[in-house]
Design an enzyme around this catalytic site. Structure first.
Site, PDB file in Angstrom:
ATOM      1  N   GLY A 119       0.730  -1.063  -0.069  1.00  0.00           N
ATOM      2  CA  GLY A 119       0.025   0.127   0.027  1.00  0.00           C
ATOM      3  C   GLY A 119       0.883   1.295  -0.042  1.00  0.00           C
ATOM      4  CB  SER A 120       0.019   4.656   1.120  1.00  0.00           C
ATOM      5  OG  SER A 120      -1.300   4.726   0.378  1.00  0.00           O
ATOM      6  CB  THR A 121       4.254   1.854   3.946  1.00  0.00           C
ATOM      7  OG1 THR A 121       4.034   0.373   3.361  1.00  0.00           O
ATOM      8  CG2 THR A 121       3.590   1.937   4.884  1.00  0.00           C
ATOM      9  CG  PHE A 122       6.146   0.424  -2.609  1.00  0.00           C
ATOM     10  CD1 PHE A 122       7.055  -0.462  -2.246  1.00  0.00           C
ATOM     11  CD2 PHE A 122       6.383   0.937  -3.761  1.00  0.00           C
ATOM     12  CE1 PHE A 122       8.250  -0.921  -3.084  1.00  0.00           C
ATOM     13  CE2 PHE A 122       7.449   0.550  -4.877  1.00  0.00           C
ATOM     14  CZ  PHE A 122       8.110  -0.217  -4.503  1.00  0.00           C
ATOM     15  CE  LYS A 123       0.324   6.600  -2.158  1.00  0.00           C
ATOM     16  NZ  LYS A 123      -0.760   7.238  -1.511  1.00  0.00           N
TER      17      LYS A 123
END
Lengths: 448, 484
Positions: free
Chosen positions: B220-224
């Site tokens: 999810g967004s942690t990969f941003k």
């Protein structure tokens, strides 16, 4: 010369007792972390026993082979220690005290034979007596009331609180009979007769009595389901026939008979077939779990495998997990704790005993001694081969005691008697011939 | 008669030769196989006859696994796990026929069979003492581990927490939920153990799996943070204030679908990087991913450890950003929603790498190995890779601070300490609840702890966000580490 050898023999004997005492201490250290309290008494007992045997030997057979007694002491002692170790682990049937008592009786028998039998050649006079005695002993367990069946084999005779296996003594008697008979008839056996194809067959009246005795013995043993003893007697007979007649054809006939006999036995007796099955497919899970299957054999294998090259050390393995680890399977039990190294040493000791026996046979001056010493030595080697080969899965397991090591009184007594006979014969063979009245050597030297 | 006697002698020699050859074959060649045969009870006894080394944490002050002398002849030394469930997946268990976790990975030290211990073992053997193994001290901070377990188990969901010391790679906490009591698996009875094990194995929640390192999930967004790292590293002129396109909806190239922002929110068409990360806009990161391209994004991820084989010494399943399929796929990969799959440990390594000025340290669990009161081996911190430059790490840190101070990660705020973090809410299958993620580190000026929290399939419904579910757990874990 003799005195020096006797000193060496005493030294070797002391060394053997020391090794056994060391092993005894090792068991105590391995199991309880301390030297067993009975150490001193045990050492003195065993040492005293062997010293007595040595003194008897020195007095009544001074020229005897110096190696035999120390070698036998060593294997007997290692067996004692192993039985003691298995008893400590809680195996109720193993009794070191019993074995020690039987060892003492064995030494008494050894001494008795040496003292009573000043010239072993008198045995030749009792050839037929020995034959009948052998047969009688074999039949004994089949008789009602005194015969006992243990573990499916009817090979025991109860005498008061003790059980003895008469077959152990029967083997000795039969070897004496074979030797006496074959020596008496060897010329006619070798020369007279008819040639059939490429084999010279002796006349029936020459071979008859011995073949009859032999077939009855085998029949009795087969009926008692004592496969090991059958095989032992069969091999001893063939080899002695071969040595007496010097005809290789007997060995070939023997092998053919054996293969045929084994095949027929496999067809007739389910327990023979089962032994073969277990031997070939011991690792098979189905056979492993079956009643009377390969579990015991595999447990022995596991023990030896776990021992590896150096062993776990005395008291540090689980040899008592092998069923009958103190009797039939004492060899793998030793293999677990003393490893490949220990087993090799023990096999070497046996090989040396046999070698000394055969050497006596070669050095002997008369045919009866040659045949008797050869037969007794071979029967010892053959017995080690059958039982050790069986428990190590080299050949099918037929069940015999490991000479001098396995728990069992009859076998100990009989084997000590066997050694006494070998010692007696080696004394005769090594004794220098009587000096000639007129010393011709001296004149020859003077002529130079 | 001498010549047949000589032949008989040769025959006897041959017989003894055969016996010796066979005994040698058994004792030397077949020994290994026979020793390890499952029917050979010696294996089982042998396992319980070693005074097995203990497993400790907090520099030996806390005992995680200990050996008790039962006095039983055959099964003398039994294993006990006094702190139980929170530590199961790391410490493992020592069962009659198998082992897991550190018990398995460090077995040769624990049972004393390691070559380093050969002298000690020889002394034990001679003196007749049972073999004694070395103790293994773990890097775990037991307080942090216990609070992580308590919080995570308290959600009623499955999940994992990993806390690292950014400067060294020490694993301070590693929790997987659901967990189980290892003690019933350590009894010396095969049948009992098999029954207990089979029950755990059949459990639908798969408690035997270590979710922290052996399962991968959409990040999810942690990969941003990874996408932003690649984007910043790609051009030195970029910083947190660089303006990026942030449409409300991004038509994905080659498809007829559009990528919306979370809950259809607007990010105002244009945004600075820091704004985009703070409110976790999807579209700008999707554009950034397509801008740097698959290869650079993958390279960036690899520098953080993705796809690298790791043994900590437990085996770690490799993470992966997925294959290079299409621009549309890349756009979704950039926001952690495509086939990219990360272990919670991997995401903790991303946070720790940023915290440690761009240098990712190799994570490890074993602090030191002790035998008879002296250290015989220890793990030295080792660099895994230089993920980003210190400058880029600084920019990322500023952006992540904003996430906690003003964005979705507010629940991770600590009094008087600056915390950097990033939330993640990974949609799984349509109609299924999302995964909730949170990665963070603190204190920013001197990072002592980096945490990744993962809650599988969040809570019921769609309101499960990393900020609401995962961040509070990270807060407690960081506090536990820093509070000491």
């Amino acid at each position: 010369m003799t005195a020096k050898r006797r000193g060496a023999q005493l030294g070797m004997l002391a060394f053997a007792v020391l090794i056994v005492m060391g092993a005894y201490a090792g068991v105590g250290l391995g199991i309880n972390g301390k030297v067993p309290s009975g150490m001193l008494g045990y050492g003195l007992g065993l040492g005293g026993l062997m010293l007595a045997a040595y003194l008897v030997l020195a007095k009544w057979a001074p020229w005897a082979d110096p190696l035999l007694l120390p070698l036998v002491t060593l294997v007997n002692g290692i067996g004692l220690v192993m039985i003691y170790r298995i008893e400590l682990a809680g195996e109720k049937l193993a009794s070191a005290a019993n074995q020690l008592m039987w060892t003492a009786l064995g030494v008494v028998m050894f001494s008795a034979v040496l003292i009573a039998l000043r010239d072993h050649r008198v045995l030749q006079r009792f050839t037929y007596t020995a034959g009948f005695a052998g047969l009688g002993l074999l039949v004994l367990p089949m008789l009602p009331f005194i015969g006992k069946e243990i573990n499916g084999a009817r090979i025991w005779v109860g005498v008061g609180p003790f059980s003895i296996q008469p077959a152990e003594f029967a083997k000795l008697a039969l070897v004496v009979f074979f030797a006496g008979y074959l020596v008496a008839k060897r010329d006619v056996l070798a020369l007279a007769g008819r040639r059939l194809l490429f084999i010279d067959l002796p006349r029936a009246r020459d071979l008859g009595p011995i073949v009859i005795t032999w077939v009855i013995s085998l029949g009795v043993l087969v009926l008692q389901k004592d496969l090991g003893s059958s095989l032992l007697l069969f091999g001893a007979f063939i080899v002695m026939l071969y040595v007496a007649t010097q005809r290789t054809s007997w060995v070939l006939i023997g092998i053919l008979l054996f293969v045929g006999g084994a095949f027929v036995a496999g067809q007739i007796f389910s327990h023979v077939e089962a032994r073969f099955d277990v031997w070939l497919h011991a690792e098979d899970e189905r056979l492993y779990t079956a009643v009377g299957g390969s579990e015991q054999l595999m447990q022995g294998q596991f023990a030896m495998g776990s021992g590896g090259i150096l062993g776990t050390g005395l008291g540090q393995g689980y040899p008592y997990k092998i069923p009958l680890s103190f009797s039939d399977f004492i060899f793998p039990a030793v293999g677990e704790e003393l490893g490949l190294t220990g087993l090799m040493a023990i096999l070497m000791v046996y090989a040396l005993i046999v070698e000394r026996g055969l050497r006596t046979s070669l050095a002997a001056r008369d045919p009866f001694t040659k045949l008797l010493a050869g037969g007794l030595s071979f029967i010892l080697a053959w017995q080690v081969f059958i039982i050790v080969g069986g428990v190590t899965r080299l050949i099918p397991l037929t069940g015999l005691v490991t000479p001098f090591m396995s728990a069992g009184g009859s076998a100990l007594l009989a084997n000590w008697m066997l050694i006494a006979l070998l010692v007696r014969m080696s004394d005769a063979a090594r004794r220098p011939p009587p000096q000639a009245i007129q010393d011709e050597g001296m004149t020859q030297v003077m002529q130079r | 008669m001498n010549s047949p006697l000589k032949r008989v002698s040769v025959a006897c020699l041959l017989m003894f030769g055969l016996l010796m050859a066979n005994v040698t074959y058994l004792g030397a060649v077949r020994a290994e196989g026979l020793r390890n045969d499952s029917r050979n009870v010696r294996m089982l006894y042998g396992r319980y006859n070693v005074d097995r080394g203990w497993i400790t944490a907090d520099n030996g002050k806390t005992t995680l696994a200990k050996t008790v002398d039962t006095g039983d002849k055959q099964f003398r030394f039994e294993r006990e796990y006094p702190l139980g469930k929170p530590f199961t997946h790391v410490v493992g268990w020592f069962a009659p026929e198998s082992a897991s976790g550190i018990e398995a990975a460090m077995n040769r030290y624990l049972d004393g069979s390691h070559p380093d211990l050969v002298v000690r073992r020889a002394i034990d053997m001679v003196s007749g003492k049972p073999a004694k193994g070395a103790s293994v001290d773990l890097t775990l901070n037991t307080k942090a581990q216990e609070i992580a377990y308590k919080d995570l188990a308290g959600t009623g969901k499955r999940g994992a927490v990993v806390a690292l010391e950014p400067k060294t790679g020490k694993i301070l906490a590693m929790v997987s939920v659901p967990s189980y009591d290892p003690n019933p698996l350590a009894v010396a009875n095969k049948a009992t153990v098999n029954k207990a094990y089979n029950k755990l194995d059949k459990d639908d929640n798969k408690p035997l799996l270590n979710r922290a390192i052996n399962l991968t999930f959409a990040p999810g967004s942690t990969f941003k943070t990874v996408t932003a790292a690649a984007y910043l590293s790609d051009d030195e002129s970029r910083d947190e204030n660089t303006q990026v396109d942030a449409p409300d909806s991004l038509p994905l190239p080659g498809t007829n679908i559009s990528l919306p922002n979370y809950h259809g929110e607007s990010c105002g068409g244009r945004a600075t990087l820091v704004e985009a990360l703070t409110i976790s806009c999807n579209t700008p990161f999707a554009i950034m991913g397509m801008d740097v391209g698959y290869d650079k994004l993958k390279e960036q991820a690899e520098k953080f450890g993705v796809g690298q084989p790791l043994e900590i010494p437990l085996e770690v399943s490799p993470s992966d950003i997925g294959p290079d399929e299409s621009k549309a796929a890349l756009a979704k990969t950039a926001i952690g929603q495509q086939s990219n799959q990360m272990t919670p440990l991997q995401m903790a390594m991303v946070a720790a790498g940023i915290a440690n000025q761009g240098t990712v340290m190799k994570p490890y669990l074993v602090n030191k190995i002790m035998a008879d009161g002296s250290e015989i081996d220890g793990t030295d911190p080792d660099e895994l890779d230089e993920a980003v430059s210190p400058e880029v790490a600084g920019e990322l840190t500023k952006m992540m601070i904003n996430v906690v101070e003003r964005g979705t990660g507010g629940a991770a705020k600590l009094p008087g300490i600056t915390v950097a973090g990033k939330t993640g809410t990974a949609e799984t299958l349509p109609g299924k609840p999302s995964h909730a993620w949170f990665i963070s580190f603190a204190p920013v000026d001197n990072p002592k702890v980096a945490v990744a929290v993962f809650v599988e399939s969040g809570s019921a419904g769609n309101d499960a966000t990393g900020g609401a579910v995962a961040a509070p757990i990270a807060h407690d874990v960081m506090q536990a580490v820093l509070g000491q």
